[in-house]
Design a protein around this motif. Structure first.
Motif, PDB file in Angstrom:
ATOM      1  N   ALA A  86       0.863  -1.188   0.000  1.00 42.31           N
ATOM      2  CA  ALA A  86       0.000   0.000   0.000  1.00 42.31           C
ATOM      3  C   ALA A  86       0.896   1.233   0.000  1.00 42.31           C
ATOM      4  CB  ALA A  86      -0.912   0.003   1.224  1.00 42.31           C
ATOM      5  N   PRO A  87       0.388   2.361  -0.487  1.00 39.68           N
ATOM      6  CA  PRO A  87       1.163   3.605  -0.388  1.00 39.68           C
ATOM      7  C   PRO A  87       1.312   4.017   1.069  1.00 39.68           C
ATOM      8  CG  PRO A  87      -0.666   3.802  -1.950  1.00 39.68           C
ATOM      9  CD  PRO A  87      -0.892   2.549  -1.180  1.00 39.68           C
ATOM     10  N   LEU A  88       2.354   4.774   1.383  1.00 36.02           N
ATOM     11  CA  LEU A  88       2.526   5.310   2.729  1.00 36.02           C
ATOM     12  C   LEU A  88       1.894   6.688   2.819  1.00 36.02           C
ATOM     13  CD1 LEU A  88       5.317   3.466   2.224  1.00 36.02           C
ATOM     14  CD2 LEU A  88       5.752   4.325   4.511  1.00 36.02           C
ATOM     15  N   THR A  89       1.256   6.962   3.921  1.00 37.86           N
ATOM     16  CA  THR A  89       0.721   8.295   4.148  1.00 37.86           C
ATOM     17  C   THR A  89       1.870   9.223   4.543  1.00 37.86           C
ATOM     18  OG1 THR A  89       0.339   7.973   6.514  1.00 37.86           O
ATOM     19  CG2 THR A  89      -1.411   7.253   5.014  1.00 37.86           C
ATOM     20  N   PRO A  90       1.680  10.544   4.426  1.00 28.10           N
ATOM     21  CA  PRO A  90       2.735  11.462   4.882  1.00 28.10           C
ATOM     22  C   PRO A  90       3.106  11.240   6.347  1.00 28.10           C
ATOM     23  CG  PRO A  90       1.134  12.633   3.530  1.00 28.10           C
ATOM     24  CD  PRO A  90       0.576  11.252   3.750  1.00 28.10           C
ATOM     25  N   THR A  91       2.115  10.916   7.190  1.00 26.16           N
ATOM     26  CA  THR A  91       2.392  10.659   8.605  1.00 26.16           C
ATOM     27  C   THR A  91       3.289   9.436   8.765  1.00 26.16           C
ATOM     28  OG1 THR A  91       0.283  11.617   9.297  1.00 26.16           O
ATOM     29  CG2 THR A  91       1.350  10.110  10.843  1.00 26.16           C
ATOM     30  N   GLN A  92       2.976   8.360   8.052  1.00 29.80           N
ATOM     31  CA  GLN A  92       3.784   7.143   8.145  1.00 29.80           C
ATOM     32  C   GLN A  92       5.200   7.380   7.624  1.00 29.80           C
ATOM     33  OE1 GLN A  92       1.166   4.648   5.859  1.00 29.80           O
ATOM     34  NE2 GLN A  92       0.099   3.841   7.640  1.00 29.80           N
ATOM     35  N   GLN A  93       5.314   8.135   6.547  1.00 28.83           N
ATOM     36  CA  GLN A  93       6.638   8.414   5.990  1.00 28.83           C
ATOM     37  C   GLN A  93       7.476   9.202   6.996  1.00 28.83           C
ATOM     38  OE1 GLN A  93       6.861   8.307   2.133  1.00 28.83           O
ATOM     39  NE2 GLN A  93       8.983   8.935   1.968  1.00 28.83           N
ATOM     40  N   ARG A  94       6.838  10.126   7.695  1.00 29.31           N
ATOM     41  CA  ARG A  94       7.547  10.932   8.694  1.00 29.31           C
ATOM     42  C   ARG A  94       7.975  10.072   9.878  1.00 29.31           C
ATOM     43  NH1 ARG A  94       4.232  16.126  10.337  1.00 29.31           N
ATOM     44  NH2 ARG A  94       2.956  14.531  11.362  1.00 29.31           N
ATOM     45  N   GLU A  95       7.111   9.147  10.300  1.00 28.60           N
ATOM     46  CA  GLU A  95       7.423   8.264  11.423  1.00 28.60           C
ATOM     47  C   GLU A  95       8.662   7.414  11.161  1.00 28.60           C
ATOM     48  OE1 GLU A  95       3.064   7.169  13.371  1.00 28.60           O
ATOM     49  OE2 GLU A  95       3.916   5.929  11.780  1.00 28.60           O
ATOM     50  N   LEU A  96       8.808   6.966   9.910  1.00 30.67           N
ATOM     51  CA  LEU A  96       9.893   6.054   9.567  1.00 30.67           C
ATOM     52  C   LEU A  96      11.271   6.670   9.731  1.00 30.67           C
ATOM     53  CD1 LEU A  96       8.537   4.323   6.336  1.00 30.67           C
ATOM     54  CD2 LEU A  96       8.496   3.464   8.670  1.00 30.67           C
ATOM     55  N   GLN A  97      11.341   8.001   9.796  1.00 32.62           N
ATOM     56  CA  GLN A  97      12.647   8.649   9.870  1.00 32.62           C
ATOM     57  C   GLN A  97      13.358   8.362  11.188  1.00 32.62           C
ATOM     58  OE1 GLN A  97      13.572   9.718   6.894  1.00 32.62           O
ATOM     59  NE2 GLN A  97      11.453   9.133   6.398  1.00 32.62           N
ATOM     60  N   GLN A  98      12.632   7.883  12.186  1.00 30.12           N
ATOM     61  CA  GLN A  98      13.285   7.556  13.464  1.00 30.12           C
ATOM     62  C   GLN A  98      13.963   6.186  13.418  1.00 30.12           C
ATOM     63  OE1 GLN A  98      10.267   6.673  16.696  1.00 30.12           O
ATOM     64  NE2 GLN A  98       8.853   7.213  15.056  1.00 30.12           N
ATOM     65  N   ILE A  99      13.716   5.392  12.375  1.00 29.76           N
ATOM     66  CA  ILE A  99      14.337   4.075  12.255  1.00 29.76           C
ATOM     67  C   ILE A  99      15.708   4.227  11.604  1.00 29.76           C
ATOM     68  CG2 ILE A  99      14.139   1.771  11.266  1.00 29.76           C
ATOM     69  CD1 ILE A  99      11.112   2.117  11.227  1.00 29.76           C
ATOM     70  N   GLN A 100      16.734   3.654  12.254  1.00 30.82           N
ATOM     71  CA  GLN A 100      18.097   3.771  11.733  1.00 30.82           C
ATOM     72  C   GLN A 100      18.403   2.729  10.662  1.00 30.82           C
ATOM     73  OE1 GLN A 100      20.654   3.587  15.168  1.00 30.82           O
ATOM     74  NE2 GLN A 100      19.722   5.382  16.118  1.00 30.82           N
ATOM     75  N   ALA A 101      17.821   1.546  10.773  1.00 30.11           N
ATOM     76  CA  ALA A 101      18.053   0.509   9.761  1.00 30.11           C
ATOM     77  C   ALA A 101      17.409   0.926   8.437  1.00 30.11           C
ATOM     78  CB  ALA A 101      17.469  -0.820  10.233  1.00 30.11           C
ATOM     79  N   PRO A 102      17.960   0.495   7.308  1.00 30.82           N
ATOM     80  CA  PRO A 102      17.385   0.868   6.013  1.00 30.82           C
ATOM     81  C   PRO A 102      15.951   0.345   5.852  1.00 30.82           C
ATOM     82  CG  PRO A 102      19.583  -0.089   5.744  1.00 30.82           C
ATOM     83  CD  PRO A 102      19.179  -0.327   7.154  1.00 30.82           C
ATOM     84  N   VAL A 103      15.057   1.222   5.393  1.00 26.65           N
ATOM     85  CA  VAL A 103      13.671   0.844   5.116  1.00 26.65           C
ATOM     86  C   VAL A 103      13.422   1.097   3.632  1.00 26.65           C
ATOM     87  CG1 VAL A 103      11.248   1.167   5.693  1.00 26.65           C
ATOM     88  CG2 VAL A 103      12.999   1.567   7.439  1.00 26.65           C
ATOM     89  N   TYR A 104      12.962   0.052   2.924  1.00 28.38           N
ATOM     90  CA  TYR A 104      12.753   0.147   1.485  1.00 28.38           C
ATOM     91  C   TYR A 104      11.284  -0.050   1.137  1.00 28.38           C
ATOM     92  CZ  TYR A 104      17.827  -0.551   1.193  1.00 28.38           C
ATOM     93  OH  TYR A 104      19.181  -0.438   1.327  1.00 28.38           O
ATOM     94  N   HIS A 105      10.746   0.864   0.334  1.00 24.32           N
ATOM     95  CA  HIS A 105       9.399   0.698  -0.203  1.00 24.32           C
ATOM     96  C   HIS A 105       9.506  -0.130  -1.475  1.00 24.32           C
ATOM     97  CE1 HIS A 105       5.269   2.650  -1.269  1.00 24.32           C
ATOM     98  NE2 HIS A 105       5.136   1.572  -0.529  1.00 24.32           N
ATOM     99  N   THR A 106       8.684  -1.149  -1.595  1.00 22.92           N
ATOM    100  CA  THR A 106       8.805  -2.083  -2.713  1.00 22.92           C
ATOM    101  C   THR A 106       7.888  -1.706  -3.869  1.00 22.92           C
ATOM    102  OG1 THR A 106       7.100  -3.544  -1.796  1.00 22.92           O
ATOM    103  CG2 THR A 106       9.376  -3.966  -1.137  1.00 22.92           C
ATOM    104  N   TYR A 107       8.343  -1.997  -5.075  1.00 22.16           N
ATOM    105  CA  TYR A 107       7.482  -1.938  -6.255  1.00 22.16           C
ATOM    106  C   TYR A 107       7.531  -3.295  -6.929  1.00 22.16           C
ATOM    107  CZ  TYR A 107       5.468  -1.207 -10.783  1.00 22.16           C
ATOM    108  OH  TYR A 107       4.662  -1.356 -11.878  1.00 22.16           O
ATOM    109  N   GLY A 108       6.386  -3.898  -7.091  1.00 19.04           N
ATOM    110  CA  GLY A 108       6.319  -5.190  -7.754  1.00 19.04           C
ATOM    111  C   GLY A 108       4.910  -5.725  -7.708  1.00 19.04           C
ATOM    112  N   MET A 109       4.747  -6.959  -8.122  1.00 12.49           N
ATOM    113  CA  MET A 109       3.418  -7.556  -8.195  1.00 12.49           C
ATOM    114  C   MET A 109       3.577  -9.071  -8.179  1.00 12.49           C
ATOM    115  SD  MET A 109       3.118  -6.223 -12.075  1.00 12.49           S
ATOM    116  CE  MET A 109       3.989  -4.774 -11.481  1.00 12.49           C
TER     117      MET A 109
END
Length: 370
Positions: free
Chosen positions: A169-192
């Motif tokens: 699912a797409p990330l909301t602006p709030t969720q995208q902002r929350e992720l910045q506190q995570i130090q490990a790499p976070v990747y949004h996937t594109y595929g099917m």
């Protein structure tokens, strides 16, 4: 293989037992456990082709067949990217009946990872010991949001990972902002499902966060006449796969996702992309503590041909509240992007993977559907 095992909902299953199904009459299983172990059994016994159901988020769910070779090729790319090593622990908390969860199992087998499998719930870390050192996991945005909101003390467990995937699912602006506190790499996937999971990743956090997807190695991408992404590689059996996703191709290996071709609304002769409008609406809600789920949809209109309407989940706003909302939207949306009406649904209909089913929700409200 005799000493290798996985844990499923806290129960330990040795690979030899799974391959022969010798535990079947001694350990009680629920439906999810049975289906997960049935896939594991097929994999361990060398099955070469697997029927997989698509999610149905953009149409009618269907079953397609993927080969073992396709699944292994996809798995190896992720294993290489995240530098996963034999014995590393992976938390599998996505539905294993669908490609995202199934590929987590495949990666576990191919990389010889220690697999902890739990049923998909909103906060899967509550089912895992806080002492567990997890190297890799994959989540839907809702799960990461729940982990960070409900169990902030588990942030260190996330930070200790080699990396994590988020998709579905797409990330909301709030969720995208929350992720910045995570130090490990976070990747949004594109595929099917048809590409055996992701073919491209977008870094979401850190100094090298990007607004574009980077295509994984040895996968060719291009554009068709509609401006939609095409994909070719071992994941597609070297056949050209034409998607319905409008993208901006930045380089031969980078693209920016715009939206789905079937989500383009022609209103008053102006083409409006659903995803662009919904992102602006999400930004209007970003400071609200309890922002509702929502989506926009086209409806027939005698003057415009199609008009845009906004569908909100939950109780109907008062006349004054709705007026204030529309004023906020006018500051972010153009004339043709503005919703002409607002509808309310007490609870959105969902697909089996928890995505909003727009068509079923619209039908429930008595509105026009495609």
């Amino acid at each position: 293989m005799t000493d290798k095992y996985l844990t499923l909902n806290g129960k330990k299953f040795y690979y030899d037992e799974i391959a022969s199904y010798s535990f079947r009459n001694s350990i009680p299983l629920n439906g999810y456990e049975s289906k997960t172990l049935e896939f594991c059994r097929s994999w361990l016994n060398g099955v070469q082709e697997f029927p997989i159901q698509t999610s149905g988020s953009t149409g009618v769910p269907k079953t397609i067949n993927l080969t073992r070779r396709q699944l292994e090729a996809s798995a190896r790319r992720t294993i290489k990217l995240l530098h996963l090593q034999p014995g590393d622990c992976t938390l599998i908390c996505l539905n294993t009946e669908y490609i995202a969860g199934m590929m987590m199992l495949v990666r576990g087998f191919v990389a010889d990872l220690r697999m902890i499998i739990v049923e998909p719930i909103s906060n899967p870390l509550t089912l895992v010991s806080p002492e567990e050192k997890i190297a890799f996991s994959s989540f839907v945005p809702m799960q990461l949001h729940a982990i960070l909101q409900e169990t902030p003390q588990r942030l260190g467990q996330l930070n200790g990972m080699h990396g994590m995937l988020v998709g579905g699912a797409p990330l909301t602006p709030t969720q995208q902002r929350e992720l910045q506190q995570i130090q490990a790499p976070v990747y949004h996937t594109y595929g099917m499902t048809e590409t055996a999971s992701h073919i491209a990743l977008r870094k979401l956090n850190g100094y090298d966060a990007a607004d574009y997807y980077e295509v994984l190695e040895n996968i060719e991408v291009g554009l068709d006449k509609r401006g939609c992404l095409t994909i070719k590689g071992d994941l597609t059996n070297n056949e050209l796969l034409v998607t319905n996703d409008i993208v901006e191709l930045l380089t031969p290996t980078r693209f920016r996702w715009i939206g789905r071709a079937d989500n383009t609304i022609n209103t008053g002769g102006v083409k409006v992309q659903t995803e662009t409008v919904e992102l602006a609406i999400a930004e209007a809600f970003v400071d609200d503590v309890d922002s509702p789920r929502f989506f926009i949809a086209p409806q027939p209109d005698e003057v415009l041909g199609e008009k845009i309407v906004l569908v909100l989940e939950g109780d109907q706003l008062s006349e004054e509240e709705e007026k204030q909302l529309l004023e906020r939207l006018r500051s972010k949306l153009g004339k043709y992007e503005m919703p002409k009406e607002v509808y309310y649904s007490q609870a959105f209909s969902e697909t089996s993977t928890g995505k909003v089913s727009r068509q079923r929700t619209l039908r429930k409200l008595g509105l026009h559907t495609e």
